[in-house]
Structures are given as C-alpha cells and as structure tokens.
Scaffold this active site. Structure first.
Site, PDB file in Angstrom:
ATOM      1  N   ARG A   1      41.031  31.693  43.972  1.00 39.21           N
ATOM      2  CA  ARG A   1      42.213  31.988  44.798  1.00 39.21           C
ATOM      3  C   ARG A   1      42.689  30.754  45.558  1.00 39.21           C
ATOM      4  NH1 ARG A   1      41.692  38.298  46.496  1.00 39.21           N
ATOM      5  NH2 ARG A   1      39.992  38.797  45.111  1.00 39.21           N
TER       6      ARG A   1
ATOM      7  N   ASP B   1      33.864  40.056  32.872  1.00 40.61           N
ATOM      8  CA  ASP B   1      35.209  39.908  32.310  1.00 40.61           C
ATOM      9  C   ASP B   1      35.684  38.461  32.096  1.00 40.61           C
ATOM     10  OD1 ASP B   1      35.231  39.636  35.089  1.00 40.61           O
ATOM     11  OD2 ASP B   1      36.926  40.976  35.438  1.00 40.61           O
TER      12      ASP B   1
ATOM     13  N   GLU C   1      35.402  33.589  44.398  1.00 39.30           N
ATOM     14  CA  GLU C   1      36.681  34.047  44.966  1.00 39.30           C
ATOM     15  C   GLU C   1      37.446  32.888  45.609  1.00 39.30           C
ATOM     16  OE1 GLU C   1      37.877  36.849  44.345  1.00 39.30           O
ATOM     17  OE2 GLU C   1      36.216  38.221  43.953  1.00 39.30           O
TER      18      GLU C   1
ATOM     19  N   GLU D   1      45.935  43.154  35.792  1.00 39.81           N
ATOM     20  CA  GLU D   1      45.544  42.840  34.407  1.00 39.81           C
ATOM     21  C   GLU D   1      46.515  43.360  33.348  1.00 39.81           C
ATOM     22  OE1 GLU D   1      43.432  43.977  36.750  1.00 39.81           O
ATOM     23  OE2 GLU D   1      42.281  42.134  37.071  1.00 39.81           O
TER      24      GLU D   1
HETATM   25  C1  DMJ Z   1      41.433  38.881  40.647  1.00 43.53           C
HETATM   26  O1  DMJ Z   1      40.840  38.333  41.743  1.00 43.53           O
HETATM   27  C2  DMJ Z   1      41.114  38.111  39.409  1.00 43.53           C
HETATM   28  O2  DMJ Z   1      42.022  38.417  38.414  1.00 43.53           O
HETATM   29  C3  DMJ Z   1      39.726  38.358  38.925  1.00 43.53           C
HETATM   30  O3  DMJ Z   1      39.450  37.699  37.730  1.00 43.53           O
HETATM   31  C4  DMJ Z   1      39.519  39.826  38.708  1.00 43.53           C
HETATM   32  N1  DMJ Z   1      39.868  40.592  39.861  1.00 43.53           N
HETATM   33  C5  DMJ Z   1      41.086  40.319  40.560  1.00 43.53           C
HETATM   34  C6  DMJ Z   1      42.267  41.118  40.102  1.00 43.53           C
HETATM   35  O4  DMJ Z   1      42.039  42.369  39.688  1.00 43.53           O
END
Ligand code: DMJ
Length: 688
Positions: A322, A451, A318, A586
């Site tokens: 970010r 994912d 994270e 997404e």
């Molecule tokens: C974000 O922090 C990123 O896109 C991550 O890959 C998946 N989850 C969240 C958004 O839904």
C-alpha cells in the site's frame, strides 16, 4: 396601583333588531325556512338542480383527490415503470459527446503517461430505485467532529480521539434545498440507500434457522438478482467513477484526514499503522482520475506531515503493497522526487524484517526502532505476504541503484522455488521464519494467505522483461496444479470455480479474493502463455460475475460455496458468516484485464452494475462508502462503518481504467500493477 384604562380604541356593540342574542341558531334556521318559502316554485327547482349537479361533480372527482392525499399514485407509477423497463434491452455503448466536448471534460494531462483521457459516454443502466426517488426523502445529517486538511476543517472542533464502535451520531434533519438542478437531485437519488444505511446502524441480527440452511436454499431466483436496465439518459461512466471517488474522499478528508481509514458512519477514523494508508493508497488514483486539486492537497500532506520515524509496528506486506507501492507509482506518474525520497526512507526502515535465521522475513517491523518480529503466537509468516513484496523492493533497487532491496526479496523467491512440500506447484499457506520450511502443510488455496504468491510469480517475470525462468516455471506449474486439483464446475449451472484442497479433500469454497485469478491468467495469455489460460479466465470471470448478480444487493459475498450436484438448485451458496462485502477490488480488477484483452463490452457493463450496487448499498450520504454485513439483505445490508483504503486505491481505479477508452492509459505492455493496484513500469530490456 393599576394604570389608567387606555382610551385610544373604539368599542362597537352589535345587537339585532329583535333583541335576541346574535348567535341564536334556532332563530337562524327559522329565518332561512321563511326565506325559502317566499321563493317561487321555479326558483326553488333551479336551486335544487344546481345543488344536485354540485353533488355529482364532487362524487366523480373523489378518487383522484383521495389518492393524491393518500400518496399512492407515485408508487403505482413507479411499479408500472419498473415493469416496463425491466423488459427493455441491455445498454449499448453510444458515444454522445463530440470530440471537442469530450476534450473539455478530459482530466489533467498525465505527463508520464502520454495523452490525457477522454471520457466515454454510455447508456445509463437504471435501477428500479431511481423513479421512486424522484422526490428524495429528507436526508439525515450527522453532526460530528470534522477533520480536514489545514485551512479546510469545518467547525474547528476536530478531535484526535478515535470514536468508539458504538458511538451514536447526532442526527438532524436537513431540508431539501429549493431550486437544485437535476444533477444535484440525481446525487441525492443515488445516496438514498446510503441514507437507509445510516438510519439503521444496528448490528446484524443473528441468523434465523432458515438462513442457516441457506445451503439448501431455493433455486436461484432471477428476480432476486439486480437487473441491468436501460434508460435513454446517457451517463459518463468515467465521470461516475470520479463522482464516487470524490464522495469517498469527502468523507476521508473531513473525518479521517491523515489517518489510516475512514469510519464513515460514526464520522471518525480507524488507525492501523498510523501512516495515512488511505491517503497514500489514493494518490495515484487521483492522478489517474485527473483530480488535480485533491492530489495537490494530499501531496502537501505527504510533504509536511508524513513521517516514518515513529515507534510503530507495521505489517511488512501491507505497508509494502500500500505505502511503498503507492509512493513508487505516484513517483512514476507525477515525476515528483518527493515520493521517491519517501519511498527510500520507508524501504530502508522495512529492511530489518529480513534479518531472520532463514531469510524469510518476519511479518512485523517497527519502523522507528528498527526491530522486527513474527506475530505473537507463532514464528511463521504467511506465504503470500513474504512472496508479494518483490515488485516494490525490486523497483526500489532499480530506482535507487542500491541492490540490497532486490537482493533480500529475490532470496525469498529462490528459497521458495527450491522448497519441498509443494503440490504440483501449489504452495501451503505458511512458512517458518526459523527453519525456512513450509508449515501447516496440506491446505492449498488460491484465496487468503496464498493468493498473491501466484500473481507475483507472473508479474515479477513480466517486470524483469521475461528473463527470470524460475519464476515462469513456478507460475506455469502452479496453473497446471490449479487446473488439476482445484478447478471444478457447479452442478446446476456449470459455473467454473476454483475450490480448495484440505488434506486431500476438495472443498467447494472460493474466496472473493480468488477473483484476481482471471485477470492474472489473461495477462499471462496476453504475454504468450498457453491459450487455455485465457479459456479458464473467461470461465472464471463469469463465475465471479455470478457471485455478484446472484446476490440480492448485486454485491458479492466475501466467500462463496458452490453446489456440485445438479439437484442442488442454486450454484452459489452463502454461509451466514461469509455474507459481508468489504468493497474489495478483485472482480473489477479482472474485468479490467478481460476488457483490455478482448474488447468485449459486456465486461464493462458488469463493472458498471457493480458500481451501481456499491452506490446503492454502501454509499454513506455525507461522504464515504462502507463495508456491509449482508449482501443478501437489500433492506438491511448492515453497514460496518469502515471504508478500506483499497476501495480508493484499487476498486475505483480499476473501474475507471475499465471504462476508459484509452488503452495507452497505463498500457499493460508498459506497466504491471502491484497487488494493491499501484502501477510500476515494466523494466526496459537491457541490450544483450
Ligand atoms: C488488497 O490489500 C490487496 O489486493 C491484497 O492483495 C488482497 N487484499 C486486498 C484487497 O482485497
């Protein structure tokens, strides 16, 4: 002693000549009758005629008077209008600004990006909510601890105490200001649902038996979807995104400044790592949207306040996507060294996470102490987490000319590339930091925990100039695995979706997170990968779109289940526990890719509908947007009191880019977006 009586007034006593009390009604009635008798017959007839006429006129005008006082006419008009407008055609894209006017609206130039953006203008889809709100209700305002950047705090009563989840805001009435212009009114209109949200902070009631049986629910009701209506009013979609951003930022700035996340209902903040997540996630969005003042103020905070020298455990993934990603992309857009210096500092503090027996990094690292560890209950790391930090670390090495960042993350990819336990390119969701082996094998998903592994295979290959063959091989194999094992169609409406495989059993369940896939597939196809990837992308984005439109709020649930039998009635089924919406990006992310590669304006219209729904059901009147509990209940969506940083970092950024007419604004041939929507440059190819 009493004061002497005052003598400075005149006293009058009225008496009637007959010595009767002046208020004697009986006498008055007798006197009237006598006068009536004294009139001639003609005079009496005329008076009676006049009275009769007055009575008739009074009776005729009664309905409109009663309606006006009863307040019913507005609502009837609204219903008529809604029915009429529902039958109109979908909106067309019509530029209404001249070139000069458009230039005047352009945001600040983006020096590292070329030409400034020129807003496009389009027909405004108008929801049925708008006419009824022509006279907006009195807004509710909450008095709270205001937080804000230095010199901007209001009330001076800021508090660092995190408000409790159940904190009751103090509500006061705010009268509508007189003389506001239409634009102002429109802003209030949009926030109407938000006002409802704030008033109803109740937690979600337990599901009824009927709700529990949602799986067997009635066929999709077209009337239950959110229609896209047309009015002749033109709106600037880019400006609408800027408005949304400004509104979200207002809440963050006033109540959560410098903290990780805004809690917009309780007007407080939530802390995750204590790194100003929302602020850093938002930096490049502000730059792209041309919000110069906001950007400068946030940059000032980064310069003066942001420190990584603190005793705090952060999640490697994270923080990388970010914070490191946000700093690197902002450096590229602004050219300001400050952001690169901060990125270097953070990158070096994250490195202890890679000191494991297997070289698969731990999930958590203390950036102050330089220690790292897995989660308390396991020595596993999540697969997506250890394989979706590569774009950022590789870029940090390129910029600093210090190879260690790239080396550690490339090592992870090499290990995973060789690892047994994949299923036609599909990977399990966990990997052990001691053994370096997959764990909890047998579950395969494109959703949570796996994912972005798939996303970063392709994007690393693109970032490095299409030279790293292992990455491409793994990506192509994985897409084949997805097609072979996970792609199915619904029975009723033939919607294509990506399900999950659990120990050989297919589960017709798809996280909203999976909606990144159409965009990634389209990006691959654009870069020369098989054409059927694009075909699948087209089908999947339709399904993601349906996950929004089939909900009563026009917003997707966190997880959708799909009906495989034609007799099942509806395609998308939502379980009570999955009805929430976290303002995730997404679908709009994929809409952006799909529009860029096809120029099909329907993708823009779908994105516009989504923005409208966010405004209708998640916007909090005084600032900020909130996650909601129930996308199926437009009357009580159930605010969760949390604005995720990715709403500003990703969702609004992708919407802006989707509506932009300028393909050079972050050209997809020059930039790749990390999984938190932070654009990083595709490396210039080195001459061979
Ligand atoms: C974000 O922090 C990123 O896109 C991550 O890959 C998946 N989850 C969240 C958004 O839904």
């Amino acid at each position: 002693m009493y004061p002497p009586a005052r003598k400075d007034f005149i006293s009058l006593t009225l008496t009637d000549p007959h010595g009767h009390n002046y208020n004697n009604g009986k006498h008055r009635r007798q006197s009237c009758w006598r006068k009536w008798k004294q009139l001639s017959r003609l005079q009496r007839s005329l008076i009676l005629l006049l009275l009769a006429l007055l009575l008739i006129v009074g009776l005729l005008s009664y309905p409109s008077i009663s309606q006006q006082w009863g307040g019913g006419s507005d609502r009837d008009e609204w219903l008529d209008l809604t029915d009429r407008e529902l039958n109109q055609a979908p909106p067309a894209v019509k530029p209404v600004l001249g070139v000069e006017a458009a230039k005047a609206l352009a945001p600040m130039p983006v020096p590292h990006l070329g030409p400034a953006e020129v807003p496009d203008t389009v027909a405004e889809p108008k929801g049925p909510i708008i006419p009824i709100l022509a006279k907006p209700p009195i807004q509710k305002k909450t008095i709270s601890n205001k937080r804000g950047p230095p010199g901007t705090k209001k009330d001076g009563n800021a508090s660092d105490v995190v408000a409790g989840e159940n904190q009751e805001p103090v509500v006061v009435q705010e009268e509508e200001e007189e003389g506001r212009e239409d634009e102002d009114k429109e802003k209030k209109i949009v926030s109407w649902r938000g006002a409802l949200i704030e008033a109803e902070q109740a937690t979600e009631p337990p599901p009824s038996a009927a709700e529990k049986d949602d799986a067997a629910a009635a066929p999709a009701d077209p009337a239950a979807t959110v229609p896209l209506e047309v009015s002749t009013v033109k709106v600037d979609r880019l400006e609408a995104v800027r408005d949304a951003f400004r509104h979200a930022w207002k809440g963050y700035r006033e109540h959560a400044w410098g903290h990780d996340e805004l809690k917009p209902i309780s007007k407080s903040f939530g802390e995750w790592f204590g790194l100003g997540l929302t602020l850093i996630d938002s930096l490049d969005t502000m730059w792209i949207l041309g919000l110069k003042e906001e950007f400068e103020e946030a940059k000032n905070w980064v310069e003066k306040e942001l420190t990584f020298n603190k005793n705090v455990d952060v999640n490697l993934f994270e923080t990388t996507i970010r914070v490191l990603g946000g700093l690197l992309s902002t450096y590229h857009l602004s050219g300001d060294q400050l952001f690169l210096e901060k990125a270097k500092d953070l990158g070096s503090r994250l490195m202890p996470a890679f000191k494991t027996p297997s070289k698969i990094p731990f999930s958590d690292v203390n950036i102050g102490k330089g220690t790292a560890h897995p989660p308390r209950w396991t020595s596993d790391s999540t697969l997506a987490e250890v394989t979706s930090i590569q774009l950022e670390f590789r870029e940090l090495s390129r910029l600093t000319q210090e190879p260690q960042y790239q080396e550690v993350v490339d090592e992870v990819m090499k290990l995973v590339h060789k690892l047994p336990g994949k299923h036609d390119g599909l990977v399990p969701m966990f990997i052990n930091t001691n053994s370096g082996q997959f764990s909890h094998k047998g579950v395969f998903t494109l959703g949570a925990r796996a994912d972005s592994y798939y996303e970063y295979l392709l994007k690393q290959w693109l970032q490095g100039g299409k030279t790293e063959d292992d990455l491409l091989e793994d990506y192509l194999q994985a897409v084949e695995g997805v097609k072979k094992h996970l792609v199915k169609q619904t029975g009723p409406g033939r919607l294509t979706f990506v399900g999950e495989l659990s120990h050989g059993r297919f589960n017709a369940k798809m996280d909203h997170l999976v909606c990144f896939l159409p965009g990634t597939l389209a990006l691959g196809a654009h870069n020369g990968l098989p054409g059927d990837h694009m075909d699948l992308a087209v089908q999947l984005i339709e399904t993601c779109h349906q996950m929004y439109t089939q909900m009563e709020t026009g917003l997707s649930p966190e997880i959708a289940h799909f009906s495989l039998q034609a007799s099942d009635g509806r395609d998308v089924v939502v379980k009570p526990a999955d009805r929430h919406n976290l303002l995730r990006p997404e679908t709009v992310e994929s809409l952006f890719y799909m529009f860029r590669f096809t120029n099909d304006t329907k993708y823009r219209d779908w994105g516009w509908e989504i923005l409208q729904s966010f405004n209708k059901y998640t916007k909090v009147p005084d600032g900020g947007y909130t996650s909601i509990n129930n996308v199926r209940d437009p009357l009580n969506p159930g605010p969760r009191d949390k604005m995720e940083s990715f709403f500003l970092g990703e969702t609004l950024k992708y919407l802006y880019l989707l509506f932009s007419d300028d393909p050079e604004l972050l050209s997809l041939d020059k930039f790749i977006f990390n999984t938190e929507a932070h654009p990083l440059p595709i490396w210039p190819s080195t001459p061979k």
